[in-house]
Design an enzyme around this catalytic site. Structure first.
Site, short mmCIF file in Angstrom:
data_model
loop_
_atom_site.label_atom_id
_atom_site.label_comp_id
_atom_site.label_asym_id
_atom_site.label_seq_id
_atom_site.Cartn_x
_atom_site.Cartn_y
_atom_site.Cartn_z
N ASN A 265 0.82 -1.21 0.00
CA ASN A 265 0.00 0.00 0.00
C ASN A 265 0.86 1.26 0.00
OD1 ASN A 265 -2.04 -1.87 0.21
ND2 ASN A 265 -2.32 -1.59 2.42
N HIS B 298 5.88 -0.91 -2.51
CA HIS B 298 5.50 -0.13 -3.70
C HIS B 298 5.64 1.36 -3.42
CE1 HIS B 298 2.95 -3.70 -5.30
NE2 HIS B 298 4.22 -3.83 -5.60
N CYS C 124 14.49 9.88 -5.76
CA CYS C 124 15.39 10.15 -6.88
C CYS C 124 15.59 8.86 -7.67
CB CYS C 124 16.76 10.65 -6.37
SG CYS C 124 17.97 10.77 -7.70
N SER D 114 -4.68 -9.77 -2.97
CA SER D 114 -5.12 -10.81 -3.91
C SER D 114 -3.92 -11.62 -4.40
CB SER D 114 -5.80 -10.14 -5.11
OG SER D 114 -4.87 -9.27 -5.77
N ASN E 282 -8.06 -12.82 4.61
CA ASN E 282 -8.54 -12.20 3.38
C ASN E 282 -10.04 -12.45 3.20
OD1 ASN E 282 -7.24 -10.60 1.22
ND2 ASN E 282 -8.27 -12.12 -0.09
N GLU F 73 -11.46 -13.18 0.56
CA GLU F 73 -11.74 -14.26 -0.41
C GLU F 73 -10.48 -15.10 -0.58
OE1 GLU F 73 -12.42 -12.22 -4.11
OE2 GLU F 73 -10.47 -11.21 -4.00
N1 APR Z 1 -10.51 -7.54 4.88
C1 APR Z 1 -9.88 -8.58 4.27
N2 APR Z 1 -9.69 -8.65 2.91
C2 APR Z 1 -10.18 -7.62 2.18
C3 APR Z 1 -10.86 -6.52 2.75
C4 APR Z 1 -11.02 -6.50 4.16
N3 APR Z 1 -11.64 -5.50 4.80
N4 APR Z 1 -11.21 -5.67 1.73
C5 APR Z 1 -10.77 -6.23 0.59
N5 APR Z 1 -10.15 -7.40 0.84
C6 APR Z 1 -9.46 -8.30 -0.09
C7 APR Z 1 -10.06 -8.37 -1.48
O1 APR Z 1 -11.03 -9.38 -1.54
C8 APR Z 1 -8.83 -8.75 -2.32
O2 APR Z 1 -8.61 -10.15 -2.33
O3 APR Z 1 -8.16 -7.76 -0.26
C9 APR Z 1 -7.67 -8.10 -1.56
C10 APR Z 1 -7.17 -6.83 -2.23
O4 APR Z 1 -6.58 -7.20 -3.46
P1 APR Z 1 -6.20 -6.06 -4.52
O5 APR Z 1 -7.34 -5.12 -4.65
O6 APR Z 1 -5.67 -6.75 -5.74
O7 APR Z 1 -5.02 -5.23 -3.81
P2 APR Z 1 -3.50 -5.65 -3.73
O8 APR Z 1 -3.36 -7.14 -3.63
O9 APR Z 1 -2.89 -4.85 -2.63
O10 APR Z 1 -2.91 -5.15 -5.15
C11 APR Z 1 -1.53 -5.28 -5.33
O11 APR Z 1 -1.70 -4.05 -7.40
O12 APR Z 1 -2.59 -2.24 -8.52
C12 APR Z 1 -1.48 -2.73 -7.92
O13 APR Z 1 0.23 -1.49 -6.94
C13 APR Z 1 -1.10 -1.86 -6.76
O14 APR Z 1 -0.18 -2.48 -4.61
C14 APR Z 1 -1.22 -2.77 -5.55
C15 APR Z 1 -1.02 -4.14 -6.16
#
Ligand code: APR
Length: 273
Positions: A112, A129, A137, A206, A235, A237
């Site tokens: 994040n 990230h 820089c 995810s 998570n 899912e």
């Molecule tokens: N509690 C638990 N899980 C949750 C919650 C919650 N409150 N809200 C959402 N989720 C789950 C979603 O179901 C999903 O599986 O968290 C996961 C978020 O996945 P993404 O949206 O793909 O986010 P992330 O894995 O951090 O993405 C990775 O992708 O776009 C790039 O750089 C960006 O750092 C990011 C990277």
């Protein structure tokens, strides 16, 4: 017998309480309860706007071709997550701070860029990230707080891109774009943590973006010599880590509810020991 989630929360608390070097990996899912949308969940930014994701995939190329133009666009259009400065950490972030204070968590590696782990008080934090609150820089890797540069004046005076005061290199936002190398200091330290942890708590990701998604595999598939880490997913899912058996178990639900319960269980175990 409690609910399956309750039993798994107790199991995770035991794993954490017995660990020597537990670490947490987090993704956008831990920040949704702060009001920041995730990317690929049901109401994720990419889910709702695939064109925005396609544009994001081209961002780093555009920066390399025309850093001044990239900065102009950056300063005149809102980022995909809007202004992140106004959001606050939620109970999930604070639970990880408490685990660190209890000595049950040694490091947090987050994807994040929202700065909420730092705001919540996590001390040993790796922003894999980068952070939207910082600049970096591209030559020497030095990082700056955003306010160290008067970006609006640089734009008005046609002096973009900003240049590094140390080496003269071109400065961009610290956030790591698709295709941009992970800053070497964070990449090295994250790999070290994945190699030496005995428990990895993976919260709200995810697990489809690389190289971050290699970290759980590094912790799991060690050489014959080293014992594999216990991988715990929290998570909403199942993810490829669940499906491929990289994680030992998935506690399905919200991080803001599950992680505080886990802290309570760890405290309870500590009180008995
Ligand atoms: N509690 C638990 N899980 C949750 C919650 C919650 N409150 N809200 C959402 N989720 C789950 C979603 O179901 C999903 O599986 O968290 C996961 C978020 O996945 P993404 O949206 O793909 O986010 P992330 O894995 O951090 O993405 C990775 O992708 O776009 C790039 O750089 C960006 O750092 C990011 C990277």
């Amino acid at each position: 017998m409690g609910s399956p989630a309750e039993d798994l929360i107790k199991k995770a608390a035991r794993d954490l309480a017995n660990s020597h070097h537990a670490i947490a990996l987090t993704g956008a899912g831990i920040s949704t309860e702060s009001g920041i949308p995730d990317f690929r969940g049901p109401s994720g930014v990419w889910t709702k706007n695939p064109e925005a994701e396609r544009r994001a995939y081209r961002s780093y190329e555009r920066f390399l071709e025309d850093p001044a133009g990239w900065w102009e666009e950056r300063l005149t259009s809102p980022g995909v997550l809007g202004d992140l400065g106004s959001f606050q950490p939620n109970r999930g972030h604070y639970a990880l701070v408490e685990l660190e204070q209890l000595g049950a968590l040694k490091c947090v590696i987050t994807q994040n860029v929202d700065g909420l782990h730092e705001k919540a008080g996590t001390r040993n934090l790796l922003e894999y990230h980068g952070s939207t609150l910082k600049l970096r820089c591209t030559s020497c890797g030095s990082r700056f707080r955003r306010e160290e540069f008067d970006l609006d004046r640089l734009m008005r005076d046609k002096q973009l891109p900003p240049h590094c005061g140390r080496c003269g290199g071109i400065v961009k936002t610290d956030g790591v774009a698709f295709g941009e190398p992970i800053p070497s200091d964070v990449a090295r330290r994250s790999l070290e943590e994945a190699r030496k942890c005995d428990v990895m708590l993976i919260c709200g990701t995810s697990a489809v973006v690389y190289p971050f998604a290699n970290l759980p595999r590094t912790a799991k598939q060690r050489g014959a010599a080293a014992v594999a880490a216990t991988i715990i997913e929290v998570n909403a899912e199942p993810t490829p880590l669940t499906q491929e058996g990289i994680s030992d178990y998935l506690i399905q639900g919200k991080t803001g509810q599950i992680l505080p319960r886990m802290v309570e269980e760890v405290k309870g175990l500590r009180a008995k020991s």
